[in-house]
Design an enzyme around this catalytic site. Structure first.
Site, PDB file in Angstrom:
ATOM      1  N   ARG A  43       0.837  -1.292  -0.091  1.00 28.92           N
ATOM      2  CA  ARG A  43      -0.060  -0.133  -0.108  1.00 28.92           C
ATOM      3  C   ARG A  43       0.953   1.232   0.178  1.00 28.92           C
ATOM      4  O   ARG A  43       1.559   1.458   1.079  1.00 28.92           O
ATOM      5  CB  ARG A  43      -1.071   0.034   1.127  1.00 28.92           C
ATOM      6  CG  ARG A  43      -1.914  -0.886   1.245  1.00 28.92           C
ATOM      7  CD  ARG A  43      -3.102  -0.714   0.220  1.00 28.92           C
ATOM      8  NE  ARG A  43      -4.306  -1.701  -0.096  1.00 28.92           N
ATOM      9  CZ  ARG A  43      -4.201  -2.780  -0.674  1.00 28.92           C
ATOM     10  NH1 ARG A  43      -3.287  -2.970  -1.669  1.00 28.92           N
ATOM     11  NH2 ARG A  43      -5.013  -3.801  -0.772  1.00 28.92           N
ATOM     12  N   ARG A  70      -6.910  26.024  -5.107  1.00 28.17           N
ATOM     13  CA  ARG A  70      -6.161  24.823  -4.882  1.00 28.17           C
ATOM     14  C   ARG A  70      -5.814  23.997  -6.243  1.00 28.17           C
ATOM     15  O   ARG A  70      -6.788  23.871  -7.196  1.00 28.17           O
ATOM     16  CB  ARG A  70      -7.314  23.867  -4.254  1.00 28.17           C
ATOM     17  CG  ARG A  70      -7.802  24.423  -2.883  1.00 28.17           C
ATOM     18  CD  ARG A  70      -6.670  24.376  -1.788  1.00 28.17           C
ATOM     19  NE  ARG A  70      -6.783  24.848  -0.461  1.00 28.17           N
ATOM     20  CZ  ARG A  70      -5.978  25.072   0.465  1.00 28.17           C
ATOM     21  NH1 ARG A  70      -4.726  25.115   0.101  1.00 28.17           N
ATOM     22  NH2 ARG A  70      -6.521  25.168   1.613  1.00 28.17           N
ATOM     23  N   ALA A  82      -8.473  26.600   8.319  1.00 21.78           N
ATOM     24  CA  ALA A  82      -7.959  25.305   8.740  1.00 21.78           C
ATOM     25  C   ALA A  82      -6.340  25.471   8.788  1.00 21.78           C
ATOM     26  O   ALA A  82      -5.854  26.405   8.217  1.00 21.78           O
ATOM     27  CB  ALA A  82      -8.287  24.381   7.921  1.00 21.78           C
ATOM     28  N   LEU A  84      -2.386  22.926   9.468  1.00 26.61           N
ATOM     29  CA  LEU A  84      -1.539  21.738   9.802  1.00 26.61           C
ATOM     30  C   LEU A  84      -1.268  21.553  11.233  1.00 26.61           C
ATOM     31  O   LEU A  84      -1.101  22.413  11.732  1.00 26.61           O
ATOM     32  CB  LEU A  84      -0.404  21.498   8.843  1.00 26.61           C
ATOM     33  CG  LEU A  84      -0.631  21.508   7.391  1.00 26.61           C
ATOM     34  CD1 LEU A  84       0.801  21.351   6.926  1.00 26.61           C
ATOM     35  CD2 LEU A  84      -1.345  20.235   6.934  1.00 26.61           C
ATOM     36  N   GLU A  99      -4.916  29.330  13.823  1.00 29.03           N
ATOM     37  CA  GLU A  99      -5.324  29.675  12.663  1.00 29.03           C
ATOM     38  C   GLU A  99      -6.519  30.469  12.227  1.00 29.03           C
ATOM     39  O   GLU A  99      -6.617  31.131  11.514  1.00 29.03           O
ATOM     40  CB  GLU A  99      -5.694  28.031  12.054  1.00 29.03           C
ATOM     41  CG  GLU A  99      -4.518  27.008  12.088  1.00 29.03           C
ATOM     42  CD  GLU A  99      -3.356  27.353  10.837  1.00 29.03           C
ATOM     43  OE1 GLU A  99      -3.855  28.318  10.016  1.00 29.03           O
ATOM     44  OE2 GLU A  99      -2.290  27.150  11.139  1.00 29.03           O
ATOM     45  N   GLU A 103      -5.672  33.448   9.606  1.00 32.86           N
ATOM     46  CA  GLU A 103      -6.577  33.373   8.317  1.00 32.86           C
ATOM     47  C   GLU A 103      -8.009  34.166   8.301  1.00 32.86           C
ATOM     48  O   GLU A 103      -8.391  34.579   7.224  1.00 32.86           O
ATOM     49  CB  GLU A 103      -6.978  31.984   8.256  1.00 32.86           C
ATOM     50  CG  GLU A 103      -5.791  31.127   7.765  1.00 32.86           C
ATOM     51  CD  GLU A 103      -6.171  29.864   6.993  1.00 32.86           C
ATOM     52  OE1 GLU A 103      -7.407  29.395   7.174  1.00 32.86           O
ATOM     53  OE2 GLU A 103      -5.283  29.111   6.771  1.00 32.86           O
ATOM     54  N   PRO A 121      -9.474   7.977   3.984  1.00 39.44           N
ATOM     55  CA  PRO A 121      -8.530   6.913   4.507  1.00 39.44           C
ATOM     56  C   PRO A 121      -8.171   5.832   3.578  1.00 39.44           C
ATOM     57  O   PRO A 121      -7.147   5.166   4.219  1.00 39.44           O
ATOM     58  CB  PRO A 121      -9.770   6.480   5.726  1.00 39.44           C
ATOM     59  CG  PRO A 121     -11.014   7.023   4.734  1.00 39.44           C
ATOM     60  CD  PRO A 121     -10.745   8.180   4.055  1.00 39.44           C
ATOM     61  N   GLY A 122      -8.330   5.825   2.564  1.00 37.02           N
ATOM     62  CA  GLY A 122      -7.782   4.783   1.386  1.00 37.02           C
ATOM     63  C   GLY A 122      -6.683   5.105   1.098  1.00 37.02           C
ATOM     64  O   GLY A 122      -5.819   4.466   0.384  1.00 37.02           O
ATOM     65  N   GLU A 126      -4.153  11.311   6.953  1.00 33.21           N
ATOM     66  CA  GLU A 126      -4.525  12.500   7.451  1.00 33.21           C
ATOM     67  C   GLU A 126      -6.079  12.462   8.463  1.00 33.21           C
ATOM     68  O   GLU A 126      -6.878  12.015   7.717  1.00 33.21           O
ATOM     69  CB  GLU A 126      -4.832  13.709   6.483  1.00 33.21           C
ATOM     70  CG  GLU A 126      -5.170  14.944   6.860  1.00 33.21           C
ATOM     71  CD  GLU A 126      -5.367  16.245   5.878  1.00 33.21           C
ATOM     72  OE1 GLU A 126      -5.862  17.204   6.158  1.00 33.21           O
ATOM     73  OE2 GLU A 126      -5.425  15.627   4.826  1.00 33.21           O
ATOM     74  N   GLU A 151      -2.125  32.770   0.617  1.00 32.54           N
ATOM     75  CA  GLU A 151      -2.993  33.571   1.433  1.00 32.54           C
ATOM     76  C   GLU A 151      -3.255  34.989   1.035  1.00 32.54           C
ATOM     77  O   GLU A 151      -4.098  35.704   1.607  1.00 32.54           O
ATOM     78  CB  GLU A 151      -2.745  33.529   2.973  1.00 32.54           C
ATOM     79  CG  GLU A 151      -2.838  31.871   3.464  1.00 32.54           C
ATOM     80  CD  GLU A 151      -2.671  31.774   4.918  1.00 32.54           C
ATOM     81  OE1 GLU A 151      -2.037  32.627   5.506  1.00 32.54           O
ATOM     82  OE2 GLU A 151      -2.917  30.427   5.238  1.00 32.54           O
TER      83      GLU A 151
END
Length: 214
Positions: A43, A70, A82, A84, A99, A103, A121-122, A126, A151
């Site tokens: 995987r 994006r 949001a 990290l 954040e 932001e 999840p596949g 994260e 930003e």
């Protein structure tokens, strides 16, 4: 009556692991995983630090949203603030507060855990925790974060929660964390916000982070 559904955490045995790609924000790791009767499989997945997001609602039930470009999807998407989880030892709710300040130029007097989810999840480790922030206040002009890069000039708007729900259901809004946060908030608001968890609620499904080793 059957037990409520709950994800079962527990990693299957990893027979071999290597860092396939080391990036600036996340890495790609290749694992050989023993699935028992299912055999050994290979995987590839994104090894991620995890993230937090903030659904900030004002006294009129307007949510604070931002717009960012994006590149992977080639779009200017509307999102909620949001960031990290990339500061060692920093509690997630404190990352969220930072954040929101950086932001959206806001602070919040009330914090709760709204919803947790896995981004993909596949293919990624994260985990994202979304906080509900209320009792909002503007950050003084002299204390605001200087935005640069992606930003710079980022639009910030306050949009009624009902309008965001309609945008999600009509297929106009696509950011997964915004979609999840907005629908979770709508469901909890209908219950008088019963079921909100504390800001420091346990988070067993949090991303384990980047291992940074071969």
């Amino acid at each position: 009556m059957p037990e409520p559904l709950e994800d079962v955490l527990g990693r299957r045995p990893v027979l071999g692991s290597r860092l396939a790609f080391e990036g600036r924000v996340w890495d790609v790791r290749t694992d050989e995983v023993d699935l028992g009767e299912g055999g050994v499989v290979v995987r590839d997945y994104v090894e991620h630090t995890g993230a937090v997001a903030i659904l900030a609602l004002d006294e009129q039930d307007r949510a604070v949203v931002i717009q960012q470009y994006r590149h992977p999807v080639g779009a200017l998407g509307w999102e909620i603030p949001a960031g990290l989880l990339d500061v060692d030892g920093e509690a997630p709710h404190l990352t969220a507060a930072r954040e929101l300040h950086e932001e959206a130029d806001l602070t919040a007097g009330s914090w709760s855990t709204l919803v947790d989810h896995w981004a993909s999840p596949g293919g990624s480790s994260e985990g994202v925790r979304v906080f509900l922030a209320r009792d909002l206040a503007e950050v003084p002009e002299a204390e605001r974060h200087a935005r640069t890069g992606e930003e710079l000039g980022m639009p910030v708007r306050r949009v009624p929660l009902d309008e965001l729900v309609e945008g999600v259901l009509a297929g106009r809004l696509h950011g997964p964390t915004l979609v999840i946060a907005v629908l979770a908030a709508e469901a909890l608001r209908a219950r008088g916000w019963a079921g909100l968890r504390p800001a420091d609620a346990p988070w067993p499904a949090r991303s384990p982070g980047r291992r940074r080793r071969v």
